[in-house]
Design a protein around this motif. Structure first.
Motif, short mmCIF file in Angstrom:
data_model
loop_
_atom_site.label_atom_id
_atom_site.label_comp_id
_atom_site.label_asym_id
_atom_site.label_seq_id
_atom_site.Cartn_x
_atom_site.Cartn_y
_atom_site.Cartn_z
N LYS A 43 0.82 -1.20 0.00
CA LYS A 43 0.00 0.00 0.00
C LYS A 43 0.86 1.26 0.00
O LYS A 43 2.05 1.21 0.34
N THR A 44 0.26 2.38 -0.34
CA THR A 44 0.93 3.68 -0.35
C THR A 44 1.68 3.90 0.96
O THR A 44 1.15 3.63 2.04
N GLY A 45 2.92 4.35 0.86
CA GLY A 45 3.73 4.63 2.03
C GLY A 45 4.51 3.44 2.55
O GLY A 45 5.34 3.59 3.44
N ARG A 46 4.26 2.26 2.01
CA ARG A 46 4.98 1.05 2.43
C ARG A 46 6.19 0.83 1.53
O ARG A 46 6.19 1.22 0.36
N ASP A 47 7.23 0.18 2.08
CA ASP A 47 8.39 -0.18 1.26
C ASP A 47 7.94 -1.04 0.09
O ASP A 47 7.14 -1.96 0.27
N GLY A 48 8.43 -0.72 -1.10
CA GLY A 48 8.11 -1.49 -2.29
C GLY A 48 6.85 -1.05 -3.00
O GLY A 48 6.41 -1.71 -3.94
N TYR A 49 6.24 0.07 -2.57
CA TYR A 49 5.01 0.57 -3.18
C TYR A 49 5.15 0.65 -4.70
O TYR A 49 6.17 1.08 -5.22
N ASP A 103 -1.42 -4.25 4.86
CA ASP A 103 -0.28 -3.65 4.16
C ASP A 103 -0.28 -3.84 2.65
O ASP A 103 0.63 -3.38 1.97
N TRP A 104 -1.28 -4.54 2.11
CA TRP A 104 -1.27 -4.90 0.70
C TRP A 104 -2.55 -4.50 -0.02
O TRP A 104 -3.65 -4.73 0.48
N SER A 105 -2.38 -3.97 -1.23
CA SER A 105 -3.49 -3.70 -2.14
C SER A 105 -3.57 -4.82 -3.15
O SER A 105 -2.55 -5.40 -3.53
#
Length: 147
Positions: free
Chosen positions: A98-104, A130-132
């Motif tokens: 998700k936005t703002g997470r490492d690997g976005y 944490d995931w979209s």
């Protein structure tokens, strides 16, 4: 209802919202230590099958669960590889941080990569904390109304 029961129901709803069905074979690609283990367990419980990995050669998969991060390489190549064992009418759930997470991964990157790989994006939503999730299908499946 307790907080633990609420959490369990939310997890079950995530697997259900992703449309997993009993008996489906789900191939998981991009597994690493940052994936959502509880979602993986719920999918296995709902389908009645353990998730299979990239070495799966028995048959075709009904769904590919693809964990992908910005630094995982070329998204088009990864999507094309994911199609290799996918059954006709099957689909890919692309899970990205998700936005703002490492690997976005920017949604525009997904929007550009999907058609290049021969896929159409049908839906996107926050699957778990944490995931979209983005559902990708063959354009033929979209035209015929298959899900």
């Amino acid at each position: 209802m307790s907080a633990t029961a609420d959490h369990a129901e939310e997890r079950a709803n995530s697997a259900v919202r992703l449309g997993f069905q009993p008996g489906q074979v789900v191939q998981e690609l991009g597994y690493d230590d940052d994936v959502d283990e509880e979602l993986r367990e719920e999918i296995a419980e709902l389908t009645g099958n353990e998730l299979v990995d990239e070495d799966y050669e028995e048959d075709v998969a009904d769904v590919v669960l693809l964990w992908f991060r910005e630094d995982d390489g070329d998204l088009v190549d990864t999507l094309v590889d994911a199609l290799a064992t996918l059954t006709d009418g099957g689909h890919i759930w692309l899970l990205t941080p998700k936005t703002g997470r490492d690997g976005y991964v920017e949604p525009s990157d997904i929007g550009e990569a999907a058609p290049t790989a021969g896929l159409a994006r049908t839906t996107s939503f926050g699957a778990v904390k944490d995931w979209s999730a983005t559902r990708l299908v063959s354009p033929k499946a979209v035209r015929s109304g298959k899900k």
